[in-house]
Enzyme design. Structure first.
Site, PDB file in Angstrom:
ATOM      1  N   CYS A 162       8.041 -40.785  49.698  1.00  0.00           N
ATOM      2  CA  CYS A 162       7.554 -42.217  49.429  1.00  0.00           C
ATOM      3  C   CYS A 162       8.532 -42.958  48.190  1.00  0.00           C
ATOM      4  O   CYS A 162       9.556 -43.314  48.498  1.00  0.00           O
ATOM      5  CB  CYS A 162       6.367 -42.367  49.207  1.00  0.00           C
ATOM      6  SG  CYS A 162       5.413 -43.728  49.758  1.00  0.00           S
ATOM      7  N   GLU A 204       2.718 -33.435  50.797  1.00  0.00           N
ATOM      8  CA  GLU A 204       2.147 -32.866  49.737  1.00  0.00           C
ATOM      9  C   GLU A 204       0.566 -33.477  49.578  1.00  0.00           C
ATOM     10  O   GLU A 204      -0.105 -32.780  48.884  1.00  0.00           O
ATOM     11  CB  GLU A 204       2.894 -33.387  48.301  1.00  0.00           C
ATOM     12  CG  GLU A 204       2.469 -34.825  47.708  1.00  0.00           C
ATOM     13  CD  GLU A 204       3.511 -35.858  48.509  1.00  0.00           C
ATOM     14  OE1 GLU A 204       4.046 -35.810  49.389  1.00  0.00           O
ATOM     15  OE2 GLU A 204       3.552 -37.060  48.094  1.00  0.00           O
ATOM     16  N   HIS A 222       3.612 -38.598  52.975  1.00  0.00           N
ATOM     17  CA  HIS A 222       3.121 -37.590  51.886  1.00  0.00           C
ATOM     18  C   HIS A 222       2.849 -36.209  52.188  1.00  0.00           C
ATOM     19  O   HIS A 222       1.669 -35.930  52.519  1.00  0.00           O
ATOM     20  CB  HIS A 222       2.293 -38.207  50.905  1.00  0.00           C
ATOM     21  CG  HIS A 222       2.380 -39.472  50.194  1.00  0.00           C
ATOM     22  ND1 HIS A 222       3.192 -39.329  48.957  1.00  0.00           N
ATOM     23  CD2 HIS A 222       2.267 -40.650  50.439  1.00  0.00           C
ATOM     24  CE1 HIS A 222       3.129 -40.540  48.535  1.00  0.00           C
ATOM     25  NE2 HIS A 222       2.788 -41.315  49.274  1.00  0.00           N
TER      26      HIS A 222
HETATM   27  N1  LIG Z   1       3.062 -44.027  47.721  1.00  0.00           N
HETATM   28  C1  LIG Z   1       4.238 -44.336  47.092  1.00  0.00           C
HETATM   29  O1  LIG Z   1       5.003 -43.785  46.721  1.00  0.00           O
HETATM   30  C2  LIG Z   1       4.289 -45.911  47.279  1.00  0.00           C
HETATM   31  C3  LIG Z   1       5.549 -46.357  46.947  1.00  0.00           C
HETATM   32  C4  LIG Z   1       5.768 -47.711  46.274  1.00  0.00           C
HETATM   33  N2  LIG Z   1       5.086 -48.669  47.070  1.00  0.00           N
HETATM   34  C5  LIG Z   1       6.871 -48.045  45.339  1.00  0.00           C
HETATM   35  O2  LIG Z   1       7.612 -49.005  45.805  1.00  0.00           O
HETATM   36  O3  LIG Z   1       7.559 -47.296  44.884  1.00  0.00           O
END
Ligand SMILES: NC(=O)CC[C@H](N)C(=O)O
Length: 198
Positions: free
Chosen positions: A81, A180, A178
């Protein structure tokens, strides 16, 4: 257990969950917050969280250049992410001045799934791993990849069908979702195998 030491970048985000996932598969991960800690690891996990906060904290901690350099030098990295965003060479919808460690020749779109679907779960077919549940939280997607980047997973239903959500190039692995945050550790195992082979 691998003889390689895997670090988890511990500046911001869900680094504890990554450390727990790695422990659950017999690894002994270390948290990396300072340059001398980075020197002691063979591989790095970059957690989910918020990529602009991570960029700013990395800069303040004098970690930005050291991490960027290790990635460029071929250290195995797994980003989820916000971690995926930090590994991307290009971002769409970046915050003003936002920089990434880079390394993966991909373009990611931040917050790509929109407000209506800020958080959701979606079955994913992950190449080399199998079926799993993808947990997405204000996730990016991969808008485009350059030649040589392997697409490992795409969204298979709903309006985002076909969007790329997992990629690999060489030692660099990144997912929009994710692993994790689940009890299914196969993507972490995939990364540990990659680290062993590196
Ligand atoms: N769950 C996440 O890691 C979201 C990422 C977040 N929207 C960002 O721009 O970093």
């Amino acid at each position: 257990m691998s003889d390689k030491t895997i670090g988890v970048l511990g500046l911001q985000g869900d680094f504890r969950e990554h450390a727990a996932s790695l422990k659950a598969i017999g690894q002994n991960p270390v948290l990396v917050r300072r340059p001398h800690e980075l020197e002691q690891v063979d591989a790095l996990v970059i957690p989910g969280g918020e990529s602009t906060a991570m960029w700013k904290l990395a800069t303040t901690a004098e970690m930005f250049e050291p991490v960027r350099k290790r990635v460029a030098d071929g250290m195995p990295v797994f980003g989820t992410c916000a971690g995926m965003i930090m590994m991307a060479d290009r971002i769409v919808d970046a915050a003003a001045g936002q920089q990434t460690f880079g390394g993966l020749p991909i373009t990611v779109r931040r917050n790509a799934f929109g407000r209506q679907t800020e958080s959701f779960e979606e079955p994913i077919a992950f190449d080399g791993v199998g079926e799993l549940t993808g947990v997405f939280i204000r996730a990016p997607w991969v808008e485009s990849v350059e030649e040589g980047v392997e697409v490992l997973a795409r969204v298979t239903s709903g309006p985002a069908t076909g969007r790329i959500v997992a990629v690999r190039q060489g030692n660099l692995l990144a997912t929009s979702f994710h692993p994790e945050l689940t009890t299914d550790h196969r993507v972490h195992e995939y990364f540990v195998d990659l680290v062993r082979a590196a």
